[in-house]
Write a protein that holds these residues in place. Structure first.
Motif, PDB file in Angstrom:
ATOM      1  N   TYR A   1       6.936  -8.372  -4.939  1.00 32.36           N
ATOM      2  CA  TYR A   1       5.740  -7.657  -5.368  1.00 32.36           C
ATOM      3  C   TYR A   1       5.564  -6.325  -4.642  1.00 32.36           C
ATOM      4  O   TYR A   1       5.993  -6.155  -3.494  1.00 32.36           O
ATOM      5  CB  TYR A   1       4.493  -8.499  -5.068  1.00 32.36           C
ATOM      6  CG  TYR A   1       4.200  -9.573  -6.082  1.00 32.36           C
ATOM      7  CD1 TYR A   1       4.985 -10.728  -6.140  1.00 32.36           C
ATOM      8  CD2 TYR A   1       3.137  -9.439  -6.974  1.00 32.36           C
ATOM      9  CE1 TYR A   1       4.702 -11.717  -7.072  1.00 32.36           C
ATOM     10  CE2 TYR A   1       2.855 -10.436  -7.908  1.00 32.36           C
ATOM     11  CZ  TYR A   1       3.641 -11.573  -7.953  1.00 32.36           C
ATOM     12  OH  TYR A   1       3.365 -12.549  -8.876  1.00 32.36           O
ATOM     13  N   ILE A   2       4.866  -5.431  -5.317  1.00 33.95           N
ATOM     14  CA  ILE A   2       4.251  -4.280  -4.653  1.00 33.95           C
ATOM     15  C   ILE A   2       2.748  -4.577  -4.677  1.00 33.95           C
ATOM     16  O   ILE A   2       2.212  -5.024  -5.693  1.00 33.95           O
ATOM     17  CB  ILE A   2       4.531  -2.960  -5.391  1.00 33.95           C
ATOM     18  CG1 ILE A   2       6.046  -2.729  -5.498  1.00 33.95           C
ATOM     19  CG2 ILE A   2       3.874  -1.792  -4.657  1.00 33.95           C
ATOM     20  CD1 ILE A   2       6.418  -1.453  -6.272  1.00 33.95           C
ATOM     21  N   ASN A   3       2.097  -4.321  -3.555  1.00 36.85           N
ATOM     22  CA  ASN A   3       0.706  -4.739  -3.390  1.00 36.85           C
ATOM     23  C   ASN A   3      -0.119  -3.526  -2.961  1.00 36.85           C
ATOM     24  O   ASN A   3       0.305  -2.757  -2.094  1.00 36.85           O
ATOM     25  CB  ASN A   3       0.699  -5.809  -2.277  1.00 36.85           C
ATOM     26  CG  ASN A   3      -0.629  -6.444  -2.015  1.00 36.85           C
ATOM     27  OD1 ASN A   3      -1.312  -6.894  -2.931  1.00 36.85           O
ATOM     28  ND2 ASN A   3      -1.018  -6.514  -0.740  1.00 36.85           N
ATOM     29  N   ASP A   4      -1.281  -3.332  -3.573  1.00 35.32           N
ATOM     30  CA  ASP A   4      -2.105  -2.193  -3.145  1.00 35.32           C
ATOM     31  C   ASP A   4      -3.568  -2.437  -3.506  1.00 35.32           C
ATOM     32  O   ASP A   4      -3.895  -3.391  -4.212  1.00 35.32           O
ATOM     33  CB  ASP A   4      -1.614  -0.888  -3.789  1.00 35.32           C
ATOM     34  CG  ASP A   4      -1.831   0.330  -2.870  1.00 35.32           C
ATOM     35  OD1 ASP A   4      -2.816   0.326  -2.082  1.00 35.32           O
ATOM     36  OD2 ASP A   4      -1.029   1.270  -2.935  1.00 35.32           O
TER      37      ASP A   4
ATOM     38  N   GLU B   1       0.808  -1.216   0.000  1.00 30.74           N
ATOM     39  CA  GLU B   1       0.000   0.000   0.000  1.00 30.74           C
ATOM     40  C   GLU B   1       0.848   1.277   0.000  1.00 30.74           C
ATOM     41  O   GLU B   1       0.695   2.128   0.889  1.00 30.74           O
ATOM     42  CB  GLU B   1      -0.969  -0.031   1.191  1.00 30.74           C
ATOM     43  CG  GLU B   1      -1.873  -1.255   1.135  1.00 30.74           C
ATOM     44  CD  GLU B   1      -2.865  -1.368   2.284  1.00 30.74           C
ATOM     45  OE1 GLU B   1      -2.733  -0.639   3.277  1.00 30.74           O
ATOM     46  OE2 GLU B   1      -3.790  -2.195   2.162  1.00 30.74           O
ATOM     47  N   PRO B   2       1.690   1.436  -1.009  1.00 28.60           N
ATOM     48  CA  PRO B   2       2.520   2.651  -1.039  1.00 28.60           C
ATOM     49  C   PRO B   2       1.734   3.924  -1.336  1.00 28.60           C
ATOM     50  O   PRO B   2       2.208   5.012  -1.013  1.00 28.60           O
ATOM     51  CB  PRO B   2       3.533   2.371  -2.157  1.00 28.60           C
ATOM     52  CG  PRO B   2       2.875   1.348  -3.034  1.00 28.60           C
ATOM     53  CD  PRO B   2       2.031   0.516  -2.116  1.00 28.60           C
ATOM     54  N   PHE B   3       0.548   3.775  -1.942  1.00 28.50           N
ATOM     55  CA  PHE B   3      -0.195   4.967  -2.349  1.00 28.50           C
ATOM     56  C   PHE B   3      -1.305   5.343  -1.372  1.00 28.50           C
ATOM     57  O   PHE B   3      -1.829   4.500  -0.650  1.00 28.50           O
ATOM     58  CB  PHE B   3      -0.799   4.761  -3.748  1.00 28.50           C
ATOM     59  CG  PHE B   3       0.260   4.709  -4.817  1.00 28.50           C
ATOM     60  CD1 PHE B   3       0.877   5.870  -5.254  1.00 28.50           C
ATOM     61  CD2 PHE B   3       0.675   3.494  -5.347  1.00 28.50           C
ATOM     62  CE1 PHE B   3       1.879   5.832  -6.218  1.00 28.50           C
ATOM     63  CE2 PHE B   3       1.674   3.447  -6.310  1.00 28.50           C
ATOM     64  CZ  PHE B   3       2.282   4.615  -6.743  1.00 28.50           C
ATOM     65  N   GLU B   4      -1.666   6.600  -1.430  1.00 31.94           N
ATOM     66  CA  GLU B   4      -2.812   7.103  -0.667  1.00 31.94           C
ATOM     67  C   GLU B   4      -4.068   6.340  -1.093  1.00 31.94           C
ATOM     68  O   GLU B   4      -4.143   5.839  -2.217  1.00 31.94           O
ATOM     69  CB  GLU B   4      -3.004   8.601  -0.935  1.00 31.94           C
ATOM     70  CG  GLU B   4      -1.950   9.487  -0.296  1.00 31.94           C
ATOM     71  CD  GLU B   4      -2.050   9.494   1.226  1.00 31.94           C
ATOM     72  OE1 GLU B   4      -3.090   9.084   1.773  1.00 31.94           O
ATOM     73  OE2 GLU B   4      -1.063   9.897   1.864  1.00 31.94           O
ATOM     74  N   PRO B   5      -5.095   6.302  -0.219  1.00 28.89           N
ATOM     75  CA  PRO B   5      -6.262   5.474  -0.501  1.00 28.89           C
ATOM     76  C   PRO B   5      -6.796   5.554  -1.943  1.00 28.89           C
ATOM     77  O   PRO B   5      -6.943   4.534  -2.588  1.00 28.89           O
ATOM     78  CB  PRO B   5      -7.277   5.960   0.515  1.00 28.89           C
ATOM     79  CG  PRO B   5      -6.434   6.339   1.686  1.00 28.89           C
ATOM     80  CD  PRO B   5      -5.141   6.868   1.117  1.00 28.89           C
ATOM     81  N   PHE B   6      -7.078   6.727  -2.429  1.00 28.19           N
ATOM     82  CA  PHE B   6      -7.631   6.759  -3.784  1.00 28.19           C
ATOM     83  C   PHE B   6      -6.935   7.765  -4.674  1.00 28.19           C
ATOM     84  O   PHE B   6      -7.502   8.289  -5.612  1.00 28.19           O
ATOM     85  CB  PHE B   6      -9.146   6.997  -3.756  1.00 28.19           C
ATOM     86  CG  PHE B   6      -9.853   5.867  -3.077  1.00 28.19           C
ATOM     87  CD1 PHE B   6     -10.085   4.664  -3.744  1.00 28.19           C
ATOM     88  CD2 PHE B   6     -10.234   5.960  -1.745  1.00 28.19           C
ATOM     89  CE1 PHE B   6     -10.692   3.594  -3.105  1.00 28.19           C
ATOM     90  CE2 PHE B   6     -10.846   4.900  -1.095  1.00 28.19           C
ATOM     91  CZ  PHE B   6     -11.076   3.711  -1.775  1.00 28.19           C
ATOM     92  N   GLY B   7      -5.664   8.046  -4.363  1.00 25.09           N
ATOM     93  CA  GLY B   7      -4.992   9.062  -5.159  1.00 25.09           C
ATOM     94  C   GLY B   7      -3.693   8.576  -5.734  1.00 25.09           C
ATOM     95  O   GLY B   7      -3.289   7.432  -5.534  1.00 25.09           O
ATOM     96  N   ALA B   8      -3.046   9.481  -6.430  1.00 25.16           N
ATOM     97  CA  ALA B   8      -1.804   9.150  -7.101  1.00 25.16           C
ATOM     98  C   ALA B   8      -0.592   9.457  -6.224  1.00 25.16           C
ATOM     99  O   ALA B   8       0.539   9.199  -6.614  1.00 25.16           O
ATOM    100  CB  ALA B   8      -1.703   9.942  -8.398  1.00 25.16           C
ATOM    101  N   GLU B   9      -0.853  10.007  -5.040  1.00 29.08           N
ATOM    102  CA  GLU B   9       0.267  10.398  -4.173  1.00 29.08           C
ATOM    103  C   GLU B   9       0.782   9.212  -3.384  1.00 29.08           C
ATOM    104  O   GLU B   9       0.005   8.396  -2.901  1.00 29.08           O
ATOM    105  CB  GLU B   9      -0.208  11.465  -3.166  1.00 29.08           C
ATOM    106  CG  GLU B   9      -0.813  12.709  -3.792  1.00 29.08           C
ATOM    107  CD  GLU B   9       0.141  13.377  -4.769  1.00 29.08           C
ATOM    108  OE1 GLU B   9       1.322  13.529  -4.401  1.00 29.08           O
ATOM    109  OE2 GLU B   9      -0.288  13.706  -5.895  1.00 29.08           O
TER     110      GLU B   9
END
Ligand code: XIL
Length: 584
Positions: A430-433, A389-397
């Motif tokens: 893997y990266i997982n989100d 989960e490297p990214f913000e919940p619903f954004g590109a940040e």
């Protein structure tokens, strides 16, 4: 993606569902000893209790300070103690009146706590709260004996009694006897209290946990159990790894297809693992859970057991027992293992997030953690969610809250992947989100991240699409066809992809119609995965609603409804639709 919850349980919620599971428990790999005499429990297996060491004169218990630290930024983050339980060791079967006696000694300098917990019903750790079971804790704190009764509903009842002076220097005998509907507490053979028993051991099975205050330790010199009269019984069972028998393997639910999900996949689609998240406590205490798991799945992801705060509670101490149990179970049942997870902003123990570490120290902590955890399971765990989960919940940040990001910026991602690769060059990383399946800014950002990592030669092998979905009047999950188009660009980069944590939350409406729609949706995603060889796994976040992470903390009696078996472990339409898809 779960609501992160501070409180364990709303006051006044009714309790009782776990009793069923543990009542249905069958003691596995049992070597029964029937005895009317004292049974010495320390002769059993204590090697799988985190923090415990078997020594010549007993079992040494070291405090790991393991706790569940909730992660919401704006709420109370008081850690909830999560002391280890000896799940792969002695379990007592009791009937009638019995006594348990512990002889305990502490180092002269010890002022801290020495605890022994006897569980009649095990707790569950769920969505950052620990759902207590039923238990009695006996504790030595300073010069007092503490007795704590936990009934799974209310705050624990706590009593304190003075210890004799000799207890500090020579150790002390503490006993707990259940006599009718009361507990009798003794210190060195002297009865100090009678306390009403609210039925804490009604399940008839007792499990043991032992812990000390963090940085402290004590010696458990003996722990015996015996019945108090002729009508009573005490039996000890060594609770070891369940392995599925050939006969059990054949007993898949009969639907349109006759074989289990894993057997159908192995026969018809060997490129795709059928996986699920696994929780250690039900794995070792609910035989039906363990059976369905081994029968239906050929890949497991530890749900929590490998997260930082569970596996690495102190700077210099790891607690591998729960993770080991899952790995051993998977190997014994010929299942692959997907590790979860190494660099995340959640599930971090206080020692990582609190003190003012230098930048170099933060890098060292992450590097050492990855080297140790990946290294321990080298060659046994075939793929890892290195970054979660490297990214913000619903954004590109990118999320900035973790110490990893704070110190290294976005480079922590490459750093973690490189470290994991060094520790096990064969493992797929893997990266997982979540919320990646829909095309949009988050998915675009993940695509750009993956592309740039690959261009830099960073060892990244795949992307995990969690797929925690909601299916309600207001919210419908993304169509498989839309996801299909979106996932293709990741595959075109040469990456593997996996469905990593699928569940389909129906929330309040689990009508027959919704269950059918849920089944159709599961099927459509599985079919997509079957269609593209780059998909390595179709994995769900658990398989039974009974232990689902979709259970809400304020409704401890309720269950989730997002998985393929119901709360009684019966297959739902979604199970059969997956079976059908694999059959074709
Ligand atoms: C959840 C677990 O299921 C809960 O038991 C735990 O308390 C919190 O975490 N995405 C992830 C998983 O990557 O690690 C999360 O698991 C669910 C969302």
């Amino acid at each position: 993606m779960r609501a992160n919850v501070r409180e364990k349980r709303s006051p006044g919620t009714k309790h009782g569902w776990k009793g069923l599971a543990f009542g249905a428990l069958l003691l596995l790999g049992a070597g029964c000893v029937n005895s009317s005499d004292r049974i010495e429990l320390l002769d059993q297996d204590w090697t799988h209790l985190a923090g415990a060491r078997m020594v010549d004169d007993g079992v040494r218990i070291e405090g790991l300070g393991r706790a569940i630290v909730p992660t919401d930024d704006d709420e109370d983050q008081t850690p909830i103690a999560n002391p280890p339980i000896n799940l792969r060791g002695p379990v007592l079967k009791v009937k009638g009146d019995f006594a348990l006696s512990a002889r305990v000694s502490r180092p002269a300098a010890s002022k801290g706590g020495a605890y022994l917990t006897i569980y009649g019903e095990l707790p569950l750790t769920q969505d950052e709260w620990r759902q207590e079971g039923r238990a009695v804790t006996l504790g030595l704190e300073g010069d007092s004996l503490i007795v704590e009764l936990q009934n799974g509903i209310a705050d624990p009842e706590r009593y304190a009694y003075s210890l004799p002076n000799s207890a500090m220097s020579q150790g002390v005998n503490v006993s707990l006897a259940r006599i009718g509907d009361r507990f009798s507490i003794q210190i060195d053979d002297e009865t100090v209290a009678l306390i009403n028993d609210p039925g804490l051991f009604d399940s008839g099975f007792l499990w043991f946990g032992a812990s000390a205050r963090e940085n402290d330790e004590y010696l458990l010199q003996s722990l015996t159990a015996h019945p108090l009269d002729k009508r009573s019984e005490v039996t000890v069972v060594d609770n070891q790894m369940p392995v599925l028998s050939a006969e059990e393997e054949e007993s898949a639910p009969t639907g349109p297809a006759t074989a289990s999900l894993r057997r159908l996949a192995e026969k018809n689609h060997p490129q795709l693992y059928i996986g699920t998240a696994v929780a250690t406590i039900p794995l070792l205490s609910d035989q039906k859970y363990a059976r369905i798991l081994a029968r239906e799945f050929n890949m497991v992801t530890p749900e929590n057991a490998m997260k930082f705060q569970f596996i690495h509670p102190r700077p210099d101490r790891y607690a591998f027992a729960d993770a080991d149990a899952i790995v051993d179970f998977a190997e014994a049942n010929d299942m692959a293992i997907h590790g979860h997870t190494l660099a995340w902003k959640e599930a971090l123990p206080r020692w990582v997030t609190e003190p003012d570490h230098s930048d170099a120290r933060i890098r060292d902590i992450l590097a050492e953690h990855i080297a140790t955890v990946v290294g321990r399971y080298k060659g046994r765990i075939q793929s890892w969610d290195v970054v979660n989960e490297p990214f913000e919940p619903f954004g590109a940040e990118l999320r900035t809250a973790s110490p990893w990001y704070q110190v290294m910026g976005k480079d922590y991602i490459a750093f973690a992947l490189e470290e994991a690769h060094r520790a096990d060059p064969e493992a797929k990383l893997y990266i997982n989100d979540y919320a990646l399946e829909d095309p949009g800014p988050k998915s675009d950002a993940m695509y750009e991240l993956a592309k740039s990592l690959l261009a830099q030669g960073v060892p990244l092998h795949g992307i995990g699409f969690q797929m925690h979905e909601d299916m309600t009047d207001d919210y419908w999950p993304v169509e498989a066809s839309v996801f299909r188009d979106n996932v293709q660009r990741f595959i075109d980069l040469g990456l593997e992809v996996r469905i990593s944590e699928m569940d389909v939350n129906l929330q309040d409406d689990d009508s027959e119609e919704r269950l059918q729609q849920q089944a159709e949706y599961f099927r459509s995603i599985l079919e997509l995965a079957l269609d593209k060889p780059a998909f390595t796994a179709f994995s769900m976040w658990g398989f039974t609603d009974r232990y689902s992470s979709l259970q809400e903390w304020w409704d401890a009696d309720g269950f989730g409804n997002g998985l393929i078996f119901d709360a009684e472990h019966q297959p739902k339409p979604a199970y059969f639709s997956l079976q059908e898809a694999l059959q074709e």
